[in-house]
Design a protein around this motif. Structure first.
Motif, PDB file in Angstrom:
ATOM      1  N   SER A   1       0.858  -1.181   0.000  1.00  9.99           N
ATOM      2  CA  SER A   1       0.000   0.000   0.000  1.00  9.99           C
ATOM      3  C   SER A   1       0.890   1.224   0.000  1.00  9.99           C
ATOM      4  N   GLY A   2       1.152   1.773   1.180  1.00 11.18           N
ATOM      5  CA  GLY A   2       2.131   2.844   1.278  1.00 11.18           C
ATOM      6  C   GLY A   2       1.610   4.210   0.896  1.00 11.18           C
ATOM      7  N   ASN A   3       2.523   5.080   0.437  1.00 10.03           N
ATOM      8  CA  ASN A   3       2.227   6.496   0.244  1.00 10.03           C
ATOM      9  C   ASN A   3       2.031   6.891  -1.214  1.00 10.03           C
ATOM     10  N   GLY A   4       1.599   5.960  -2.030  1.00  8.69           N
ATOM     11  CA  GLY A   4       1.343   6.244  -3.435  1.00  8.69           C
ATOM     12  C   GLY A   4       0.886   4.972  -4.118  1.00  8.69           C
ATOM     13  N   GLU A   5       0.784   4.990  -5.428  1.00 12.83           N
ATOM     14  CA  GLU A   5       0.321   3.825  -6.179  1.00 12.83           C
ATOM     15  C   GLU A   5       1.454   2.802  -6.309  1.00 12.83           C
ATOM     16  N   PRO A   6       1.354   1.644  -5.650  1.00  5.61           N
ATOM     17  CA  PRO A   6       2.472   0.694  -5.657  1.00  5.61           C
ATOM     18  C   PRO A   6       2.785   0.110  -7.026  1.00  5.61           C
ATOM     19  N   THR A   7       1.773  -0.015  -7.899  1.00  7.42           N
ATOM     20  CA  THR A   7       2.045  -0.595  -9.212  1.00  7.42           C
ATOM     21  C   THR A   7       2.800   0.366 -10.126  1.00  7.42           C
ATOM     22  N   SER A   8       3.009   1.606  -9.675  1.00  3.78           N
ATOM     23  CA  SER A   8       3.808   2.533 -10.485  1.00  3.78           C
ATOM     24  C   SER A   8       5.296   2.220 -10.405  1.00  3.78           C
ATOM     25  N   ALA A   9       5.695   1.362  -9.474  1.00  2.00           N
ATOM     26  CA  ALA A   9       7.103   0.958  -9.382  1.00  2.00           C
ATOM     27  C   ALA A   9       7.470   0.082 -10.576  1.00  2.00           C
ATOM     28  N   GLN A  10       8.533   0.443 -11.271  1.00  2.00           N
ATOM     29  CA  GLN A  10       8.954  -0.343 -12.434  1.00  2.00           C
ATOM     30  C   GLN A  10       9.346  -1.759 -12.027  1.00  2.00           C
ATOM     31  N   GLU A  11       9.735  -1.937 -10.768  1.00  2.00           N
ATOM     32  CA  GLU A  11      10.179  -3.240 -10.284  1.00  2.00           C
ATOM     33  C   GLU A  11       9.037  -4.035  -9.645  1.00  2.00           C
ATOM     34  N   PHE A  12       7.790  -3.681  -9.942  1.00  2.00           N
ATOM     35  CA  PHE A  12       6.655  -4.293  -9.240  1.00  2.00           C
ATOM     36  C   PHE A  12       6.684  -5.822  -9.300  1.00  2.00           C
ATOM     37  N   ALA A  13       6.873  -6.394 -10.486  1.00  2.00           N
ATOM     38  CA  ALA A  13       6.890  -7.855 -10.600  1.00  2.00           C
ATOM     39  C   ALA A  13       8.047  -8.454  -9.811  1.00  2.00           C
ATOM     40  N   GLU A  14       9.189  -7.773  -9.811  1.00  2.00           N
ATOM     41  CA  GLU A  14      10.334  -8.266  -9.041  1.00  2.00           C
ATOM     42  C   GLU A  14      10.058  -8.195  -7.540  1.00  2.00           C
ATOM     43  N   VAL A  15       9.320  -7.177  -7.120  1.00  2.00           N
ATOM     44  CA  VAL A  15       8.957  -7.061  -5.712  1.00  2.00           C
ATOM     45  C   VAL A  15       8.075  -8.238  -5.290  1.00  2.00           C
ATOM     46  N   ILE A  16       7.135  -8.624  -6.145  1.00  2.00           N
ATOM     47  CA  ILE A  16       6.271  -9.762  -5.815  1.00  2.00           C
ATOM     48  C   ILE A  16       7.098 -11.039  -5.689  1.00  2.00           C
ATOM     49  N   GLU A  17       8.056 -11.234  -6.579  1.00  2.00           N
ATOM     50  CA  GLU A  17       8.931 -12.408  -6.483  1.00  2.00           C
ATOM     51  C   GLU A  17       9.766 -12.366  -5.205  1.00  2.00           C
TER      52      GLU A  17
END
Length: 279
Positions: free
Chosen positions: A102-118
């Protein structure tokens, strides 16, 4: 971790002294949620008028230091499971509820989103829920879809923002130019990638007035059309204003009576969708 940097009453993103990982201890929820904030710069591509993020700016998540995030998440999970953090939590809340992006903005805007899930997959206990709280606006990105499909394998759940279902309503509440057609397309993508997708709806009074009947009708018409076309979320999380907004519109906002939320929830349930209300 030292005793003075963790508090059951502090829900701020830096309450654990970390960059990305923070605890939320909720007596009402009955447990500890491990929050992951990919937007430490307080930047979001939307600007919801009820948002509680201080100094919110328009923008995107900065590059994620994956090594630091992994160190923080692994360390904090170890602290919860083997350290003394739980001794400072009310006995009825001494369990881990979930890991929440969640946090302080839109989390899916991170370019590394898929890597974060892994990365989360390498550390998350199998039975622990993984929750993504998102405005759903970036579902067209390949890395977001990849991350959502991986979430579906990880006991993952998506909370997809739907505060209004008209273009005027979304412009007013979310300060976005999203079209209803785009909203529908994004929801269809979210449900297809991660079937355990819930709609999250904030319902409140503006300038002393509750949402119009037309706002409810627009919302129900949108849901009805989605359901007829096989776009079926798990249900709706309908909630009111829990804490004050930190946006300029804050003085104009107020909570609705619980019975008003329940009346709207009854209309949603009539469509056949489970609806949970939190005033």
């Amino acid at each position: 971790m030292t005793e003075d940097i963790l508090s059951i009453t502090d829900h701020s993103r830096d309450s654990a002294g970390l960059r990305y990982v923070y605890p939320v201890v909720s007596r009402r929820a009955g447990g500890v949620s491990i929050g992951i904030n990919l937007n430490p710069n307080n930047a979001c591509n939307w600007r919801c008028i009820y948002c509680q993020v201080p100094d919110l700016t328009r923008g995107t998540a900065p590059p994620v230091d994956l090594g630091l995030l992994e160190k923080e998440l692994g360390g904090f999970l170890h602290e919860l499971q083997h350290g003394d953090f739980m001794l400072r939590v009310p006995p009825e809340a001494r369990r881990i509820n979930d890991i929440a992006l969640s946090g302080n903005g839109e989390p899916t805007s991170a370019q590394e989103f898929a890597e974060v899930i892994e990365l989360i997959a390498r550390h998350k206990p199998a039975a622990l829920k993984l929750v993504l709280i998102t405005n759903g606006s970036l579902m067209q990105r390949d890395n977001v879809q990849q991350g959502l499909r991986r979430m579906a394998q990880l006991n993952g759940e998506v909370w997809f923002k739907l505060d209004r279902a008209s273009e005027a309503g979304m412009a007013l509440v979310n300060d976005t130019r999203m079209t209803v057609d785009k909203l529908r397309q994004n929801l269809a993508t979210a449900v297809a990638c991660c079937p355990d997708t819930w709609l999250q709806t904030c319902w409140f009074a503006l300038d002393g007035s509750a949402p119009e009947r037309q706002d409810e009708d627009d919302y129900l018409d949108f849901l009805g059309a989605c359901l007829r076309d096989g776009i079926r979320p798990q249900g709706v999380l309908l909630y009111g204003l829990a804490r004050p907004s930190l946006q300029p519109e804050a003085p104009r906002l107020s909570a609705l009576p619980a019975e008003r939320l329940e009346a709207f929830a009854a209309r949603i349930r009539a469509l056949g969708l489970a609806t949970r209300v939190s005033a």
